[in-house]
Design an enzyme around this catalytic site. Sequence first.
Site, PDB file in Angstrom:
ATOM      1  N   ARG A  23       0.817  -1.224   0.000  1.00  0.00           N
ATOM      2  CA  ARG A  23       0.000   0.000   0.000  1.00  0.00           C
ATOM      3  C   ARG A  23       0.849   1.272   0.000  1.00  0.00           C
ATOM      4  O   ARG A  23       0.479   2.281   0.602  1.00  0.00           O
ATOM      5  CB  ARG A  23      -0.925   0.032   1.225  1.00  0.00           C
ATOM      6  N   ARG A  27      -3.031   7.024   1.124  1.00  0.00           N
ATOM      7  CA  ARG A  27      -3.464   8.220   1.848  1.00  0.00           C
ATOM      8  C   ARG A  27      -2.449   8.860   2.781  1.00  0.00           C
ATOM      9  O   ARG A  27      -2.632   9.982   3.200  1.00  0.00           O
ATOM     10  CB  ARG A  27      -4.738   7.889   2.634  1.00  0.00           C
ATOM     11  N   ARG A  36      -6.723  12.675  -4.786  1.00  0.00           N
ATOM     12  CA  ARG A  36      -8.001  12.140  -4.295  1.00  0.00           C
ATOM     13  C   ARG A  36      -9.004  13.234  -3.953  1.00  0.00           C
ATOM     14  O   ARG A  36     -10.209  13.003  -3.905  1.00  0.00           O
ATOM     15  CB  ARG A  36      -7.752  11.234  -3.080  1.00  0.00           C
ATOM     16  N   ASP A  72      -6.950  -1.837  -7.258  1.00  0.00           N
ATOM     17  CA  ASP A  72      -7.502  -2.465  -6.058  1.00  0.00           C
ATOM     18  C   ASP A  72      -7.872  -3.902  -6.368  1.00  0.00           C
ATOM     19  O   ASP A  72      -8.224  -4.216  -7.510  1.00  0.00           O
ATOM     20  CB  ASP A  72      -8.742  -1.710  -5.572  1.00  0.00           C
ATOM     21  N   TYR A 147     -15.444 -10.662   0.238  1.00  0.00           N
ATOM     22  CA  TYR A 147     -16.064  -9.352  -0.028  1.00  0.00           C
ATOM     23  C   TYR A 147     -17.394  -9.508  -0.755  1.00  0.00           C
ATOM     24  O   TYR A 147     -18.372  -8.820  -0.464  1.00  0.00           O
ATOM     25  CB  TYR A 147     -15.107  -8.461  -0.829  1.00  0.00           C
TER      26      TYR A 147
END
Length: 341
Positions: A23, A27, A36, A72, A147
Amino acid sequence: MNDTFLKACRGEKTDYTPIWMMRQAGRYLPEYQKIRGKVSFLELCKNPELCVEVTLQPIDRLNMDAAILFSDILIPMQAMGATLEFHEGKGPIFPQTVRSKKELDKLSVPDPIEKTGFVMETIRLLRKELKVPLIGFAGAPFTCATYLIEGGSSKVFWETKKMMYTNPALFHELMEKITKTTSRYLLAQAEAGAQALQLFDSWAGILAPGDFEEFALPYATKILTELRQTGVPLIYFANNGATLLDLSVTTGADVIGLDWRINIGDAIRRVGKKAVQGNIDPFALLLPKEALRQRIKRLLADAEGAHGHIFNLGHGIHQFTPPDQAKFAVDCVHELSSRQS
Ligand code: CP3
């Protein structure tokens, strides 16, 4: 081209231990936040130029030895026909869950070029820019299935385990479909130029070893076996997978990803002649600098006997990590592992 990462994957001698962080584009970087601020997460994932930009951000700022495609694991699930949404602060959501044969039949095995051409385009563009190897990736079928079945992230995986135990035939059918999709998707990534491929099995660790062997492992193995023909190094990462290590080795991956819950030296003794990737606790990046340096030194010493070691975090970098701490860790790994002098 700096191929230290690829050499370590193959168990060859390197001048220093290569490092990247799961990752690493995300962020915690203000330059990521800036992009973003203008587009949603899914818009970002589908815009090759922007994906290239955010993939390069940690390479430029932190001096990583490998880049990972910005995307993703749930993008191919959307390509199968599942409705995917990302809600701010809540993570991924599938409003239409897959819990019956009827719901499963609505999903297809998509052509990766037709449905996820933007990913392949990102890879082609990145290869023109990068001076370090590019890692492509996908979710392992078990993790992706959770998921779809749960409708998003979960803590107890009630619906997933309910399906495994009460309707195994349906569960296996879902796994087959995701497996086919993922094999084709990753073959297309390698064809587009990905130089290594990683399967993320983020939720494998919720399974008892016997259940992992029955419900998850055969599918990850099938994908990695199929990907052998690409010739690129294959990485399998089962989060919370210390108890599944001996089984994970049987996937045929070249590199075994390790979370931080196991001592890397112990893991190396168990995986035999395979490279390992990991495994500092992502929160260790918050340690005072000298303590962080000592911890990295100890990890490198513990990994001394590895048949290839790629330094990484034991899971994704936390969003509140100060970028300068991540940079300090990269510099420490490079300096402390240098075998040139
Ligand atoms: O490593 C990288 O830099 C490449 C990019 C990458 C992302 N997701 C970007 C992302 C990779 C390799 C992933 C994999 C992924 N996605 C996994 C497997 C790895 C893991 O962490 O276990 C999983 C389980 C997902 C599913 C997913 N995507 C979740 C649970 C979330 C929400 C996370 C959160 O912190 O809210 C995402 C969103 C996501 N994927 C973000 C990023 C940068 C944050 C999106 C944003 O708000 O900008």
